[in-house]
Design a protein around this motif. Sequence first.
Motif, PDB file in Angstrom:
ATOM      1  N   TYR A 335       0.775  -1.293  -0.062  1.00 37.77           N
ATOM      2  CA  TYR A 335      -0.233  -0.053  -0.068  1.00 37.77           C
ATOM      3  C   TYR A 335       0.965   1.313  -0.054  1.00 37.77           C
ATOM      4  O   TYR A 335       0.973   1.822   0.873  1.00 37.77           O
ATOM      5  N   PRO A 336       1.769   1.487  -1.162  1.00 36.76           N
ATOM      6  CA  PRO A 336       2.500   2.678  -1.142  1.00 36.76           C
ATOM      7  C   PRO A 336       1.873   3.975  -1.016  1.00 36.76           C
ATOM      8  O   PRO A 336       0.585   4.000  -1.554  1.00 36.76           O
ATOM      9  N   ALA A 337       2.378   5.023  -0.290  1.00 36.98           N
ATOM     10  CA  ALA A 337       1.726   6.295  -0.294  1.00 36.98           C
ATOM     11  C   ALA A 337       1.760   6.643  -1.722  1.00 36.98           C
ATOM     12  O   ALA A 337       2.576   6.226  -2.784  1.00 36.98           O
ATOM     13  N   GLU A 338       0.909   7.560  -2.010  1.00 39.71           N
ATOM     14  CA  GLU A 338       0.828   8.164  -3.373  1.00 39.71           C
ATOM     15  C   GLU A 338       1.845   8.742  -3.994  1.00 39.71           C
ATOM     16  O   GLU A 338       2.041   8.706  -5.069  1.00 39.71           O
ATOM     17  N   ALA A 339       2.897   9.494  -3.255  1.00 41.88           N
ATOM     18  CA  ALA A 339       4.080   9.945  -3.713  1.00 41.88           C
ATOM     19  C   ALA A 339       4.926   8.742  -4.250  1.00 41.88           C
ATOM     20  O   ALA A 339       5.901   9.105  -4.874  1.00 41.88           O
ATOM     21  N   ASP A 340       4.938   7.647  -3.369  1.00 41.44           N
ATOM     22  CA  ASP A 340       5.834   6.467  -3.600  1.00 41.44           C
ATOM     23  C   ASP A 340       5.132   5.566  -4.804  1.00 41.44           C
ATOM     24  O   ASP A 340       5.880   4.479  -5.145  1.00 41.44           O
ATOM     25  N   MET A 341       3.966   5.732  -5.240  1.00 42.87           N
ATOM     26  CA  MET A 341       3.178   4.649  -6.027  1.00 42.87           C
ATOM     27  C   MET A 341       4.042   4.671  -7.383  1.00 42.87           C
ATOM     28  O   MET A 341       4.474   5.590  -8.175  1.00 42.87           O
ATOM     29  N   PRO A 342       4.406   3.463  -7.749  1.00 38.95           N
ATOM     30  CA  PRO A 342       5.293   3.344  -8.980  1.00 38.95           C
ATOM     31  C   PRO A 342       4.129   4.027 -10.285  1.00 38.95           C
ATOM     32  O   PRO A 342       2.955   3.876 -10.236  1.00 38.95           O
ATOM     33  N   LYS A 343       4.710   3.918 -11.543  1.00 37.40           N
ATOM     34  CA  LYS A 343       3.902   4.199 -12.444  1.00 37.40           C
ATOM     35  C   LYS A 343       3.439   2.661 -12.993  1.00 37.40           C
ATOM     36  O   LYS A 343       4.283   1.892 -12.914  1.00 37.40           O
ATOM     37  N   VAL A 344       2.135   2.728 -13.257  1.00 36.65           N
ATOM     38  CA  VAL A 344       1.540   1.046 -13.360  1.00 36.65           C
ATOM     39  C   VAL A 344       0.655   1.184 -14.805  1.00 36.65           C
ATOM     40  O   VAL A 344       0.029   2.285 -15.103  1.00 36.65           O
ATOM     41  N   GLN A 345       0.549  -0.015 -15.270  1.00 34.96           N
ATOM     42  CA  GLN A 345      -0.453  -0.346 -16.312  1.00 34.96           C
ATOM     43  C   GLN A 345      -1.030  -1.733 -16.182  1.00 34.96           C
ATOM     44  O   GLN A 345      -0.628  -2.542 -15.577  1.00 34.96           O
ATOM     45  N   TYR A 346      -2.390  -1.868 -16.496  1.00 31.57           N
ATOM     46  CA  TYR A 346      -3.100  -2.763 -16.435  1.00 31.57           C
ATOM     47  C   TYR A 346      -2.856  -3.404 -17.804  1.00 31.57           C
ATOM     48  O   TYR A 346      -2.608  -2.868 -18.790  1.00 31.57           O
ATOM     49  N   TYR A 347      -2.970  -4.759 -17.668  1.00 30.83           N
ATOM     50  CA  TYR A 347      -3.009  -5.691 -19.109  1.00 30.83           C
ATOM     51  C   TYR A 347      -4.517  -5.505 -19.230  1.00 30.83           C
ATOM     52  O   TYR A 347      -5.168  -5.690 -18.765  1.00 30.83           O
ATOM     53  N   HIS A 348      -4.544  -5.377 -20.765  1.00 29.94           N
ATOM     54  CA  HIS A 348      -5.736  -5.574 -21.665  1.00 29.94           C
ATOM     55  C   HIS A 348      -5.902  -6.654 -22.336  1.00 29.94           C
ATOM     56  O   HIS A 348      -4.710  -7.404 -22.841  1.00 29.94           O
ATOM     57  N   ASP A 349      -7.044  -7.648 -22.541  1.00 31.90           N
ATOM     58  CA  ASP A 349      -7.145  -8.486 -23.436  1.00 31.90           C
ATOM     59  C   ASP A 349      -6.828  -8.066 -25.023  1.00 31.90           C
ATOM     60  O   ASP A 349      -7.489  -6.905 -25.359  1.00 31.90           O
ATOM     61  N   ILE A 350      -5.919  -8.362 -25.584  1.00 29.44           N
ATOM     62  CA  ILE A 350      -5.354  -7.867 -26.842  1.00 29.44           C
ATOM     63  C   ILE A 350      -6.120  -8.590 -28.029  1.00 29.44           C
ATOM     64  O   ILE A 350      -6.478  -9.817 -27.861  1.00 29.44           O
ATOM     65  N   ASP A 351      -6.219  -7.834 -29.164  1.00 30.71           N
ATOM     66  CA  ASP A 351      -6.708  -8.451 -30.320  1.00 30.71           C
ATOM     67  C   ASP A 351      -6.136  -9.719 -30.508  1.00 30.71           C
ATOM     68  O   ASP A 351      -4.874 -10.098 -30.499  1.00 30.71           O
ATOM     69  N   GLU A 352      -6.860 -10.722 -31.245  1.00 32.56           N
ATOM     70  CA  GLU A 352      -6.883 -12.221 -31.028  1.00 32.56           C
ATOM     71  C   GLU A 352      -5.519 -12.387 -32.026  1.00 32.56           C
ATOM     72  O   GLU A 352      -4.490 -13.108 -31.843  1.00 32.56           O
ATOM     73  N   VAL A 354      -2.925 -10.269 -32.603  1.00 39.72           N
ATOM     74  CA  VAL A 354      -1.998  -9.849 -31.984  1.00 39.72           C
ATOM     75  C   VAL A 354      -1.254 -10.679 -30.949  1.00 39.72           C
ATOM     76  O   VAL A 354      -0.273 -11.236 -30.696  1.00 39.72           O
ATOM     77  N   ARG A 355      -2.483 -11.447 -30.224  1.00 41.83           N
ATOM     78  CA  ARG A 355      -2.249 -12.276 -29.247  1.00 41.83           C
ATOM     79  C   ARG A 355      -1.644 -13.366 -29.804  1.00 41.83           C
ATOM     80  O   ARG A 355      -0.501 -13.921 -29.089  1.00 41.83           O
ATOM     81  N   SER A 356      -2.154 -13.995 -30.784  1.00 45.03           N
ATOM     82  CA  SER A 356      -1.474 -15.196 -31.523  1.00 45.03           C
ATOM     83  C   SER A 356      -0.162 -15.049 -32.092  1.00 45.03           C
ATOM     84  O   SER A 356       0.654 -15.818 -31.809  1.00 45.03           O
ATOM     85  N   TYR A 357       0.172 -13.580 -32.393  1.00 41.33           N
ATOM     86  CA  TYR A 357       1.514 -13.176 -32.769  1.00 41.33           C
ATOM     87  C   TYR A 357       2.536 -13.338 -31.736  1.00 41.33           C
ATOM     88  O   TYR A 357       3.589 -13.936 -32.055  1.00 41.33           O
ATOM     89  N   TYR A 358       1.965 -12.776 -30.628  1.00 38.76           N
ATOM     90  CA  TYR A 358       3.238 -12.544 -29.213  1.00 38.76           C
ATOM     91  C   TYR A 358       3.264 -14.069 -28.909  1.00 38.76           C
ATOM     92  O   TYR A 358       4.325 -14.454 -28.391  1.00 38.76           O
ATOM     93  N   GLU A 359       2.054 -14.745 -29.004  1.00 35.45           N
ATOM     94  CA  GLU A 359       2.391 -16.312 -28.364  1.00 35.45           C
ATOM     95  C   GLU A 359       3.489 -17.095 -29.542  1.00 35.45           C
ATOM     96  O   GLU A 359       4.066 -17.998 -28.647  1.00 35.45           O
ATOM     97  N   THR A 360       3.294 -16.823 -30.531  1.00 36.43           N
ATOM     98  CA  THR A 360       4.485 -17.564 -31.386  1.00 36.43           C
ATOM     99  C   THR A 360       5.757 -17.033 -31.286  1.00 36.43           C
ATOM    100  O   THR A 360       6.636 -17.856 -31.036  1.00 36.43           O
ATOM    101  N   LEU A 361       5.843 -15.677 -30.957  1.00 31.75           N
ATOM    102  CA  LEU A 361       7.107 -15.228 -30.636  1.00 31.75           C
ATOM    103  C   LEU A 361       7.533 -15.758 -29.088  1.00 31.75           C
ATOM    104  O   LEU A 361       8.748 -16.150 -29.347  1.00 31.75           O
ATOM    105  N   TRP A 362       6.779 -15.985 -28.163  1.00 27.08           N
ATOM    106  CA  TRP A 362       7.271 -16.598 -27.126  1.00 27.08           C
ATOM    107  C   TRP A 362       7.850 -17.977 -27.159  1.00 27.08           C
ATOM    108  O   TRP A 362       8.576 -18.365 -26.692  1.00 27.08           O
ATOM    109  N   SER A 363       6.977 -18.702 -28.251  1.00 23.04           N
ATOM    110  CA  SER A 363       7.432 -20.077 -28.492  1.00 23.04           C
ATOM    111  C   SER A 363       9.064 -19.980 -28.929  1.00 23.04           C
ATOM    112  O   SER A 363       9.716 -20.776 -28.483  1.00 23.04           O
TER     113      SER A 363
END
Length: 368
Positions: A335-352, A354-363
Amino acid sequence: MKKIICLLTVLFLLLTCTLTGCGYRYADLDLRGKYDQSLAGTELTVYNWGEYISDGEDGAIDVNKEFEHLTGIKVNYLTFESNETMYSQIKTGGVSYDIIIPSDYMIERLIKEDLLQTVDLSKISNYDLIEQKYKGLYFDPQDEYSVPYNVGMVGVIYNKTLVNGEIEHSWQALWDAKYENMILNFNNPRDAFMTAQMRLGQDLNTLNTADWDAAADLLKKQKSILQSYVMDEIFGKMETGEAAVAPYYAGDYLIMLENNPDLGFFYPKEGTNIFVDSACIPKNAKHVEAALLYINFLLEPDIAKANAEYIGYASPNTAVIENQDYLYYQNEILYPAEADMPKVQYYHDIDESVRSYYETLWSEVKLY
């Protein structure tokens, strides 16, 4: 007479075992909801992350046993290591799960693919305990399909005795050759790519395949100094000093720290991923009423506190956050204080595509 006394002793022990779960002592819970035996005999199948519920260890509350004791509902509890593993099980439909606890972006995908059913919040009397900032999030804007369970952010864990001095508070640490063969990374594509994407300054939800190519190339460069890709195996490796540097979820760091006080932690300066894991009911669930009862039970103040302390993640439950007896009350990592909160991003479900593309790259990365 001795035989009779012996027989009575055995019967007493058997009865005690039956009533207390062979040594487990049921907690004196102060419950807000109502729980009875009307669904006794039902078998509820719960599919959750590994090491992600208080199980009675070290005198803590055994959540599933307590629920079984109160309701007579048997909990069939199964675990997974990643959202992708869980998704493949739900998608194939080979097993009927009554409750699953995926992360935000995966919930978004499951909703899109009509693999979840709505949650009747009128039967979740403890829903009012969910902190407002965790309601109406992007993946479930009307709060129809999910009930928040835990909140977390990803950081870097390091062994102070093995890094030989001050470690740079950057994702660059995972590519630093001086830690050769002592570096770990995630064994799932979304989190592993995130470590490279953050270093490259990318949007974690980019639809530009060139960005994913660049991140894959960076992961391939890491392979020459990488010890291994891990998920739950990280506990053993970091706690014993087998590895020196690893990205992982902040809550798990606090658990590892209990077993190895030489471990340190930081949120990289470039930013990191934030996530919300939530309880959901799959479309093909067989025991919906029991599932709703179980979800409500997870929100009980005593139960939510036990889970938050066992797991080490931040809680979305105000009864936990505001409890000064909570082990991690106002913990600066969770529970970091507001001043100490890191920059954050949520993951979103990506277009299928693109998802297939990065999963192939992961392999390709894994085989490189």
